[in-house]
Design an enzyme around this catalytic site. Sequence first.
Site, PDB file in Angstrom:
ATOM      1  N   SER A 197      38.870  27.004 -41.905  1.00 44.43           N
ATOM      2  CA  SER A 197      39.453  27.061 -40.565  1.00 44.43           C
ATOM      3  C   SER A 197      40.971  26.891 -40.531  1.00 44.43           C
ATOM      4  O   SER A 197      41.614  27.244 -39.561  1.00 44.43           O
ATOM      5  CB  SER A 197      38.820  25.993 -39.684  1.00 44.43           C
ATOM      6  OG  SER A 197      39.000  24.723 -40.260  1.00 44.43           O
ATOM      7  N   HIS A 231      33.131  28.770 -38.404  1.00 44.15           N
ATOM      8  CA  HIS A 231      34.139  29.711 -37.894  1.00 44.15           C
ATOM      9  C   HIS A 231      33.768  31.162 -38.192  1.00 44.15           C
ATOM     10  O   HIS A 231      34.546  32.068 -37.880  1.00 44.15           O
ATOM     11  CB  HIS A 231      35.523  29.396 -38.483  1.00 44.15           C
ATOM     12  CG  HIS A 231      36.156  28.200 -37.846  1.00 44.15           C
ATOM     13  ND1 HIS A 231      36.987  28.272 -36.744  1.00 44.15           N
ATOM     14  CD2 HIS A 231      36.051  26.888 -38.153  1.00 44.15           C
ATOM     15  CE1 HIS A 231      37.382  27.066 -36.408  1.00 44.15           C
ATOM     16  NE2 HIS A 231      36.826  26.196 -37.248  1.00 44.15           N
ATOM     17  N   LYS A 261      31.743  27.284 -31.093  1.00 46.24           N
ATOM     18  CA  LYS A 261      32.955  28.088 -31.334  1.00 46.24           C
ATOM     19  C   LYS A 261      32.671  29.514 -30.833  1.00 46.24           C
ATOM     20  O   LYS A 261      32.667  29.751 -29.639  1.00 46.24           O
ATOM     21  CB  LYS A 261      33.362  28.021 -32.797  1.00 46.24           C
ATOM     22  CG  LYS A 261      33.653  26.567 -33.251  1.00 46.24           C
ATOM     23  CD  LYS A 261      34.276  26.509 -34.616  1.00 46.24           C
ATOM     24  CE  LYS A 261      34.233  25.092 -35.193  1.00 46.24           C
ATOM     25  NZ  LYS A 261      35.046  24.118 -34.463  1.00 46.24           N
TER      26      LYS A 261
END
Length: 409
Positions: A197, A231, A261
């Site tokens: 990330s 992610h 996310k």
Amino acid sequence: MPTERIREIINRELKELGEEGREKAPERVIMNYVPPRQGRGPRFHLMGQGEREFIRMNSNGYLGLSQHPRLIEAEARASEEIGVNPGGVRFIDGTTKYHVELEERLAKFHKKEAAKIFSCAYMANLGAAMTLVNERTFIASDELNHNSIVRSVRMASVPAHHKGIFRHNDMEHLGEILQAIPSSAERVIIVMDGVFSMRGDYAPLKEIDDLARKHDHRFHDGVFTVVDDSHGSAAFGQTGRGTPEVTDEWNVDMIVSTLGKGFGAEGGYIAACREIIEYIRQKADTYIYTNPISPGMASAGAVSVGIVDSEEGLGLLSSLRENTEYFRKGIEGLGFETIPGIHPVIPILIRDAEKVKHMVKELCQRDILVTGLAAPIVPPGDDTIRVQISAKHTQADLDYVLGVFKELK
Ligand SMILES: Cc1ncc(COP(=O)(O)O)c(C=O)c1O
């Protein structure tokens, strides 16, 4: 009085954090969301900033699903039907039809036999470590893994000589670590982020799987791979299936991920084979002894997985890729150094902590929210401004942000 003494000690430690430049800035408070209009993407009002409208270049909501009317409606309807919270942990009647539906959809989405939801991905990683790791396990972990993996490895019940930290994405080093595993180990777990990330790069899953297969026969329980693709899910790959899709390597034994996310909801999960998921249900304390996400959030999550896995999702993922490519080209064209890649996390390496601080402030003054990263979050000298692209940014938004970067350069 003990309370006074402890307050004093904590105050001293907090002061030290400030003096070492390691304290977190006060948190900005988002007041409300301003829907896209007239060629502009979403904007946000912040507390104390009046009518100023801020563009978020720092959100994990890569597809903008958090404000999707179908997710909002699904959450409200499930809350009306069942209530705002589940009323108990999963095994004490806290399991609703929405939790079950979400788990079925997640398993199918990740091409696994089963899935289990946790309150967040952090808890999922801790739960996996509590369940699958014993004193005869050896863990090999990438040096840049997310804090939730690092913490899980630290807390896992393995002796120090059963842990190996390999240099970031360095397969030669991982090979050496696997080769040198002591004979006291019966089970080997290789664990890493899918997408990293802070950098937007990703794990070479094919090479990792090759190494796992190569060494598998040496250990009683074999070599097991775990990828935290928080992610990657609903953000990366043609259909949003993350790093396995991008690397075309589906032979990952366990996927840990988040709904908080790309999916625009909340909660974490593990997807794996049926036996592992049942084992987790029986043994993972961070699953067993804690409330699950609410019925409303489970319903919103299930709807989100359905959207990602539809024509609409493919369209959003395609816009995200186009926006990412456009911004990457733009920022590199301005002469900024980036870590090359294809993920919507775009690190802009400034390599000077003071400059990062100054630029983040200047960008904020021009209504742009980005993340400044300095040591110890990134290695010393890698001070970075991290930009995260969304499918909902318009070209005008990206041009505006690029214009401000040009000015600051
Ligand atoms: C790789 C990784 N794992 C886990 C998490 C935590 O996710 P959650 O907010 O669902 O706990 C994050 C988020 O920062 C992450 O990047």
